[in-house]
Design a protein around this motif. Structure first.
Motif, short mmCIF file in Angstrom:
data_model
loop_
_atom_site.label_atom_id
_atom_site.label_comp_id
_atom_site.label_asym_id
_atom_site.label_seq_id
_atom_site.Cartn_x
_atom_site.Cartn_y
_atom_site.Cartn_z
N ALA A 22 0.84 -1.33 -0.10
CA ALA A 22 -0.12 0.01 0.06
C ALA A 22 0.82 1.08 0.03
N ALA A 23 1.98 1.16 0.74
CA ALA A 23 3.00 2.43 0.70
C ALA A 23 3.31 2.74 -0.75
N ALA A 24 3.80 1.54 -1.31
CA ALA A 24 4.46 1.71 -2.65
C ALA A 24 3.35 2.21 -3.46
N ARG A 25 2.22 1.76 -3.56
CA ARG A 25 1.14 2.42 -4.33
C ARG A 25 0.83 3.75 -4.07
N LEU A 26 0.83 3.99 -2.90
CA LEU A 26 0.81 5.45 -2.63
C LEU A 26 1.71 6.47 -3.05
N PHE A 27 3.00 5.99 -3.12
CA PHE A 27 4.32 6.49 -3.61
C PHE A 27 3.86 6.95 -5.08
N TYR A 28 3.64 5.71 -5.83
CA TYR A 28 3.42 6.01 -7.35
C TYR A 28 2.30 6.46 -7.76
N ARG A 30 0.99 8.95 -6.12
CA ARG A 30 1.41 10.52 -5.81
C ARG A 30 2.49 11.09 -7.22
N LEU A 31 3.42 10.09 -7.57
CA LEU A 31 4.53 10.62 -8.47
C LEU A 31 3.50 10.85 -9.81
N PHE A 32 2.79 9.86 -10.05
CA PHE A 32 2.00 9.94 -11.35
C PHE A 32 1.33 11.02 -11.44
N GLU A 33 0.53 11.43 -10.33
CA GLU A 33 -0.59 12.61 -9.97
C GLU A 33 0.34 13.84 -10.21
N LEU A 34 1.61 13.93 -9.52
CA LEU A 34 2.43 15.14 -9.85
C LEU A 34 3.55 15.31 -11.15
N ALA A 35 3.51 14.25 -11.80
CA ALA A 35 4.43 14.32 -12.85
C ALA A 35 3.93 13.10 -13.71
N PRO A 36 2.81 13.46 -14.43
CA PRO A 36 2.31 12.20 -15.39
C PRO A 36 3.18 11.77 -16.32
N ASP A 37 4.34 12.55 -16.89
CA ASP A 37 5.25 12.15 -17.65
C ASP A 37 6.11 11.12 -17.17
N THR A 38 6.13 10.98 -15.94
CA THR A 38 7.10 9.68 -15.64
C THR A 38 6.28 8.38 -15.66
N ASN A 44 7.45 -2.09 -16.11
CA ASN A 44 7.17 -3.16 -15.45
C ASN A 44 5.78 -3.32 -14.60
N ASP A 45 5.53 -4.45 -14.28
CA ASP A 45 4.09 -4.76 -13.30
C ASP A 45 4.58 -3.65 -12.19
N MET A 46 3.53 -2.92 -11.81
CA MET A 46 3.77 -2.00 -10.64
C MET A 46 3.88 -2.60 -9.41
N ALA A 47 3.22 -3.71 -8.96
CA ALA A 47 3.44 -4.32 -8.02
C ALA A 47 4.89 -4.84 -7.56
N GLU A 48 5.30 -5.38 -8.81
CA GLU A 48 6.92 -5.57 -8.66
C GLU A 48 7.43 -4.37 -8.72
N GLN A 49 7.37 -3.38 -9.36
CA GLN A 49 8.10 -2.29 -9.23
C GLN A 49 7.86 -1.57 -7.85
N GLY A 50 6.77 -1.71 -6.80
CA GLY A 50 6.73 -1.23 -5.81
C GLY A 50 7.75 -2.17 -4.70
N ARG A 51 7.86 -3.50 -4.97
CA ARG A 51 8.51 -4.14 -4.16
C ARG A 51 10.22 -3.87 -4.45
N MET A 101 4.20 9.43 1.11
CA MET A 101 4.20 8.12 1.60
C MET A 101 4.65 7.81 2.99
N VAL A 102 5.72 8.79 3.40
CA VAL A 102 6.11 8.49 4.93
C VAL A 102 5.25 9.01 5.74
N THR A 103 4.60 10.06 5.23
CA THR A 103 3.55 10.80 6.39
C THR A 103 2.26 9.86 6.38
#
Length: 143
Positions: A22-28, A30-38, A44-51, A101-103
């Protein structure tokens, strides 16, 4: 960074590990919200990317008390990020996503001192990675 800051980061990171998916999903998210170009940078599969993200963070958090030992690994990580298409400007956005994510997942361990410790650590590590990225780009441009 002082020992107290390192301990604050480690203590709060334990909370992230308790629900790392869940923390990794939250990170990504937020990342995609702030910078859709990323988004296209992640093939890769985002679950794997989160790991991968949580694993990399665990190594970094563990290594905070011995930055000299961690430096070569950070430089290699920065070079891989260049190859993935990461630009210097992405580091600020990733820092924002990390703090989000940390907060959100840090639980009661998150206070102003802990947030400052994470900001300090991230700024230091991002500076190292940006410098390594630019060195790597320079080597790539010369080749």
């Amino acid at each position: 960074m002082d020992t107290n800051q390192v301990n604050l980061i480690r203590d709060s990171f334990v909370q992230i590990l308790l629900d790392s998916d869940a923390a990794a999903r939250l990170f990504y998210d937020r990342l995609f919200e702030l910078a859709p170009d990323t988004r296209p940078l992640f093939q890769n599969d985002m679950a794997e990317q989160g790991r991968h993200l949580i694993s990399a963070l665990a190594k970094i958090v563990t290594g905070l008390s011995s930055l000299d030992v961690m430096l070569p690994g950070l430089c290699r990580l920065a070079e891989r990020h260049v190859d993935y298409g990461v630009n210097d400007r992405h580091y600020a956005v990733a820092g924002n996503a990390l703090l989000h994510m940390v907060t959100a997942h840090g639980g009661l361990a998150i206070d102003s001192a802990t947030v400052l410790a994470w900001k300090t650590a991230y700024a230091m590590l991002a500076d190292v990675m940006i410098a390594a990225s630019n060195d790597y780009r320079g080597l790539s441009d010369a080749a």
